[in-house]
Structures are given as structure tokens and as C-alpha cells.
Design a protein around this motif. Structure first.
Motif, PDB file in Angstrom:
ATOM      1  N   ALA A  46       1.010  -0.933  -0.124  1.00 43.17           N
ATOM      2  CA  ALA A  46       0.164  -0.020   0.103  1.00 43.17           C
ATOM      3  C   ALA A  46       0.342   1.550   0.223  1.00 43.17           C
ATOM      4  O   ALA A  46       0.230   2.755  -0.648  1.00 43.17           O
ATOM      5  N   LYS A  49       2.205   2.429  -3.422  1.00 46.93           N
ATOM      6  CA  LYS A  49       1.094   3.411  -4.789  1.00 46.93           C
ATOM      7  C   LYS A  49       1.120   4.743  -4.084  1.00 46.93           C
ATOM      8  O   LYS A  49       0.465   5.081  -3.350  1.00 46.93           O
ATOM      9  N   PHE A  68      -7.201   3.024  -3.352  1.00 42.58           N
ATOM     10  CA  PHE A  68      -5.985   2.332  -3.663  1.00 42.58           C
ATOM     11  C   PHE A  68      -5.896   0.705  -4.391  1.00 42.58           C
ATOM     12  O   PHE A  68      -6.068   0.043  -3.332  1.00 42.58           O
ATOM     13  N   THR A  70      -3.772  -1.853  -5.035  1.00 39.77           N
ATOM     14  CA  THR A  70      -2.451  -2.507  -4.752  1.00 39.77           C
ATOM     15  C   THR A  70      -2.514  -3.684  -5.020  1.00 39.77           C
ATOM     16  O   THR A  70      -3.421  -4.364  -4.669  1.00 39.77           O
ATOM     17  N   ASP A  71      -1.125  -4.063  -5.646  1.00 36.82           N
ATOM     18  CA  ASP A  71      -0.357  -5.606  -5.280  1.00 36.82           C
ATOM     19  C   ASP A  71      -1.474  -6.327  -4.514  1.00 36.82           C
ATOM     20  O   ASP A  71      -1.194  -7.543  -3.954  1.00 36.82           O
TER      21      ASP A  71
END
Ligand code: HEM
Ligand code: FES
Lengths: 147, 350
Positions: A46, A49, A68, A70-71
Motif C-alpha cells: 500500500a 502506491k 488504492f 495495490t498488489d
């Protein structure tokens, strides 16, 4: 023979004499620290980003919202811009027939919530709910295209 | 008697006590609710009720924890101790309602089970200002439940007083948890310093009372250097140092002995009441029977046995009176053993 038990009782109170004030001191420190958001339990990715995938305003500009992707999974960020008239706000995520309580926002200026991977975000609604007033204050429906 | 426990029966004093308690609780709740509605017309009633219940239970818990040491420090508080159990159950009921109402309002709207949500909606264990304070309240409630559920004398007899007492010391753990529950919860959002001051004052008062009472006890338990005769008897005091129909406590051989003067006689029994280990030496002799100051169990001072139909017995101690001094043998006799009372050689007061 109740001698030993009396000793135990007394020891307990001596222990308490140190523990209880320590709890009070910690509580006081919490107040001093004030509402913060350092060290939220968020996916590690997180922080990487920088720019949100979606932003919006709540409550006529009193609070901003951002998503967001995120991955590590989606993160919802809420930021209070002005003091709220009704500060006791719970954040729900309504998706499909379900409603997930993410946490509380309002007394803190800034909060982030990790959204569980099981939630289908496409078309889900972020809902601010005032507990003390028993009413939904505002909602925002996320983009249909959001995965 | 066949049953192993005895009821402290219903009587006028008990009913009066309960009515006073109920009246106080209801007045508090009413005042809190009406006051809040007047002062904060915007607030919703559920929130006000939740707070009224929570604070009432917490205040009552302070009272409960204060009574013990207060009664040790000053006998005038003893009447409050008499039925503390009902105070405890009342406190638990209030706390339970508060907990249920909180669960419903804070966790009842999501798709997660309220009890799961209680533990998963906030996991900020690394934060002081956002610490998950609600689980602290939950664990305190569990402890209070265990104590309320086992408060009856039936459980006291079934679990035996040592285990029961140990279980009931959990109330201090519960108090610590609640200190955190209120300190990390309510007081983080309601930041008026007076509220924090109130919590600190309550906590420090309790600590001071308990430490003062403990200090008094330690003084008693460090008495030493009694004169001993050839047969092992210890010279504890002069007969006339014991007020008539009253007792004095001594710390002898690792435990406490209560020595009583009554009807021109002197007897010594163990100080620990069989009911909840109340201090018999602080009781009075009423109708020739030693009467426990806490809940009124009675014992014959010469035998240490409760009058029929009751079956409680405490150990007795061999005793003699020589030249106006009380000599007691520190080895206890089996509970209920008759010991010849010493005779008070007191002119005109035999
Ligand atoms: C399952 C157990 C419990 C839960 C979920 C719970 C929940 C809560 C919540 C959410 C608050 C904050 C309410 C507010 O902002 O005003 C609170 C406050 C409080 N709680 Fe609890 N609680 C529990 C058990 C207890 C117990 C056992 C006690 C003590 C006897 C207690 C005493 C208080 C007090 C004194 C406050 C502060 C005043 C108030 O806001 O009501 N709670 N509790
Ligand atoms: S402790 Fe209850 S009567 Fe003695």
C-alpha cells in the motif's frame, strides 16, 4: 489456615498498585498522541502506491475518499477535511447483499482500511453511518469497472 | 444438617438493603438519562442508555471494591458488607445490558457475526489512541459473569472457600481490564480533562484504601515476642484489655487467633469464619455466641461450633488465665473441640 491466601491477596494489591496507574498513564499518553494513523495494518504494498485509482468527496466536501488498488489488495482511505457535525461515523462497505463494517472514522482526521480480498468491489458502495443518529450520512458507489 | 451450606435467610435488613440498592441504581439511571436529554438534545436515546448502564456498573464496581477495605478500617461500614453479593449481581446485570446494547449497536449491522466483528473490526493493538478497547470490556464481562454465576453460598460450599475466594479475586483483574476499556475507549473520544480526572481519582482512591487496610493487617501479622511458659503457652494480653463481649486478634504460629471475653470467661478460637473467612475477632459475642461481623454466622466460643442445626466448626485453642493475663497455646485443636474457658478474676464482674 488462611495466612497464605491473605498474603496472595496483599501481593495482588501491590501488583495492582503498579499496574493500574500504568494503565492510566498509557491512556493519558493515548490522548496526548491524539488520533493518528501511523502504522495502520495495511498490505505492505500500500505504501508503494502514490496516486489513488479513484477519488471522491463525502459530506459536501467535509471528507475525502480514495481507493488504492495495490498488489497487496485494495485500500480505502478516508480523510477528514473539516470537523464533522456528527463525528461518530462508522464505515461500511455494501457489496451485493452483504454489508461489511470496515471501522470507525470521524474522530480521527485520517484513516485507511484494508479491504478483504473476498469483497467484490465492482459496484460496491462505501457508506458512512452515524451510530448516535442512526442514519446513513453519505454513500459513494465505486466504479463498476473496478476489479 | 444434611445440606452443606446454609442460607443467610431473608430478613428485614436484607430487604431494606436491596431496596436501597435498587432505588439508588434506578435514580442514577433516570438522572443520567434525563440529564443527558436536557444537556444534549441531539443525542439518540440508545447511546444515552448505553452510557448510563456502563457508567452505573462501573461506579457500582468502585463501591463494591471499596467496601472491603473500608470495613476493615472502620466498623461503621460493616452493614454495607453484609449483602455485597447482591451489589455484585446488580453490577453484573447492568454491565451485561451495556455490553449487549454495545454489541448490537456497534456490531449488529454488518454481515459479520457481532462477536466476530467485536474482535476483527479494530485490530490496532499497536496504537494507544485507537486501541481496541471493546474486547477489554468483553473479557471483563466474562470474569464478572463467572463471579456472579458462582456468588451463591451453594457454590461457596461446593467449590470450597479457598477456591471460591481465589476465583472472586478475579474481580481485580476485571477492574484492571475495565480501566483500560474506559481509558482507551470512552476517554479517547471524550477528551474533557475532568472525565480523566474522575477515572484517576476513582482508581487511586481504591488503591489507597486497599493499601491502608493491608498496612493495618501487616501490623497485626508482624506482632511478635510473646512471652512463653514451660508448657508452650504464650502470654497474649491482659484480660481487661479485651472489651466485654468483644474479641482481640493475635497472629500466632502463622495464623490468626481471636480471643473473646464474655460472661466473665475467656476463650480462644481461630479467627477465620467458615463462611467466607470473615474476621471473627472483629465480631461481637451476642447471646453467648461469637457472631461474624460480615454476615452473622455464629460460633460457641468454648467449642468453636455453630449452634444446631448448623454444622460449621472452627479450631479452638487451649487457654488459661493467670494473674489477669491470657495465656494461649499456639497449637490449634481440631475444629469443634471443647476447651474449658478461662475465668476472669475480676471483682464484682464475674
Ligand atoms: C461485551 C462487552 C462490552 C462491550 C462490547 C462494550 C462496549 C463499549 C463501548 C462501545 C463503549 C463506548 C461507548 C461510547 O462511546 O460512549 C463503552 C464504554 C463504556 N463501558 Fe463498555 N463494553 C463492554 C463491557 C463493559 C463492562 C463489563 C463494563 C463495566 C462494568 C463497561 C463499562 C463501560 C463504561 C464505564 C464506559 C464509558 C461510558 C460509556 O460510554 O458508556 N463496559 N463500552
Ligand atoms: S464471612 Fe460470612 S458470616 Fe463470616
Amino acid at each position: 489456615m488462611i495466612g497464605p491466601k491473605r498474603t496472595m491477596h496483599r501481593r495482588m494489591w501491590w501488583g495492582a498498585a503498579f499496574t493500574f496507574p500504568a494503565i492510566l498513564i498509557l491512556a493519558w499518553m493515548g490522548r496526548e498522541e491524539g488520533p493518528g494513523y501511523s502504522g495502520e495494518t495495511l498490505p505492505a504494498a500500500a505504501a508503494m502506491k502514490a496516486s489513488p485509482d479513484e477519488t471522491w468527496m463525502f459530506l459536501e466536501g467535509a471528507m475525502s475518499g480514495a481507493l488504492f488498488l495495490t498488489d497487496g489488495g485494495p485500500v480505502l482511505e478516508l480523510q477528514r477535511i473539516r470537523p464533522l457535525k456528527k463525528p461518530d461515523v462508522l464505515v461500511y462497505l455494501d457489496h451485493g447483499e452483504k454489508s461489511l463494517l470496515l471501522g470507525e472514522v470521524g474522530t480521527q482526521p485520517h484513516r485507511r482500511f484494508a479491504v478483504p480480498g473476498t469483497v467484490d468491489l465492482g459496484g460496491a458502495t462505501v457508506r458512512l453511518y452515524s451510530l448516535a443518529h442512526y442514519e446513513t450520512l453519505d454513500t459513494h458507489t465505486l466504479n463498476e469497472e473496478t476489479p | 444438617m444434611s445440606h452443606g451450606y446454609q442460607f443467610v435467610g431473608w430478613n428485614r435488613q436484607k430487604k431494606l438493603y436491596d431496596l436501597t440498592l435498587l432505588g439508588a441504581v434506578l435514580s442514577y439511571l433516570l438522572l443520567f438519562i434525563v440529564g443527558s436529554i436536557v444537556l444534549h438534545p441531539d443525542a439518540v436515546i440508545d447511546m444515552i442508555i448505553l452510557r448510563a448502564l456502563g457508567t452505573c456498573a462501573f461506579v457500582l464496581l468502585h463501591v463494591i471494591l471499596a467496601i472491603g477495605p473500608l470495613a476493615r478500617l472502620d466498623r461503621r461500614w460493616l452493614p454495607l458488607l453484609y449483602n455485597r453479593r447482591h451489589m455484585g449481581v446488580t453490577m453484573f446485570t447492568l454491565a451485561l445490558l451495556h455490553g449487549l446494547l454495545s454489541l448490537l449497536t456497534y456490531h449488529g449491522f454488518g454481515d459479520t457475526h457481532p462477536l466476530v466483528s467485536l474482535f476483527t473490526s479494530n485490530t490496532r493493538y499497536d496504537s494507544l489512541s485507537q486501541f481496541p478497547f471493546q474486547p477489554l470490556g468483553f473479557f471483563a464481562l466474562i470474569l464478572l459473569f463467572l463471579m456472579a454465576a458462582t456468588s451463591h453460598d451453594f457454590w461457596l460450599a461446593t467449590l470450597t472457600p479457598p477456591i471460591w475466594k481465589t476465583l472472586h479475586m478475579g474481580v481485580y483483574v476485571a477492574y484492571g481490564l475495565l480501566l483500560g476499556h474506559v481509558g482507551f475507549g470512552f476517554l479517547q473520544t471524550e477528551t474533557h480533562p475532568a472525565l480523566f480526572g474522575l477515572l484517576a481519582a476513582g482508581c487511586l482512591t481504591l488503591l489507597a484504601l486497599h493499601l491502608a487496610a493491608a498496612g493495618k493487617e501487616t501490623k497485626l501479622d508482624t506482632q511478635d515476642g510473646f512471652q512463653q511458659d514451660g508448657e508452650g503457652y504464650l502470654k497474649l494480653c491482659e484480660v481487661l484489655e479485651i472489651p466485654n463481649n468483644r474479641g482481640r486478634m493475635f497472629f500466632v504460629g502463622g495464623d490468626r487467633i481471636a480471643v473473646f471475653r464474655y460472661d466473665g470467661r475467656v476463650s480462644a478460637i481461630s479467627n477465620a469464619c467458615q463462611h467466607q473467612n470473615g474476621p471473627l475477632g472483629e465480631g461481637r459475642v451476642i447471646d453467648g455466641l461469637v457472631t461474624c461481623p460480615w454476615h452473622g454466622f455464629q460460633y460457641d466460643p468454648a467449642t468453636g461450633a455453630s449452634p444446631p442445626p448448623f454444622t460449621e466448626k472452627v479450631p479452638t485453642f487451649n487457654l488459661k488465665v493467670l494473674n489477669g493475663s491470657v495465656w494461649v497455646h499456639p497449637n490449634p485443636n481440631p475444629p469443634g473441640t471443647y476447651v474449658n474457658p478461662g475465668l476472669v478474676e475480676e471483682p464484682g464482674h464475674a
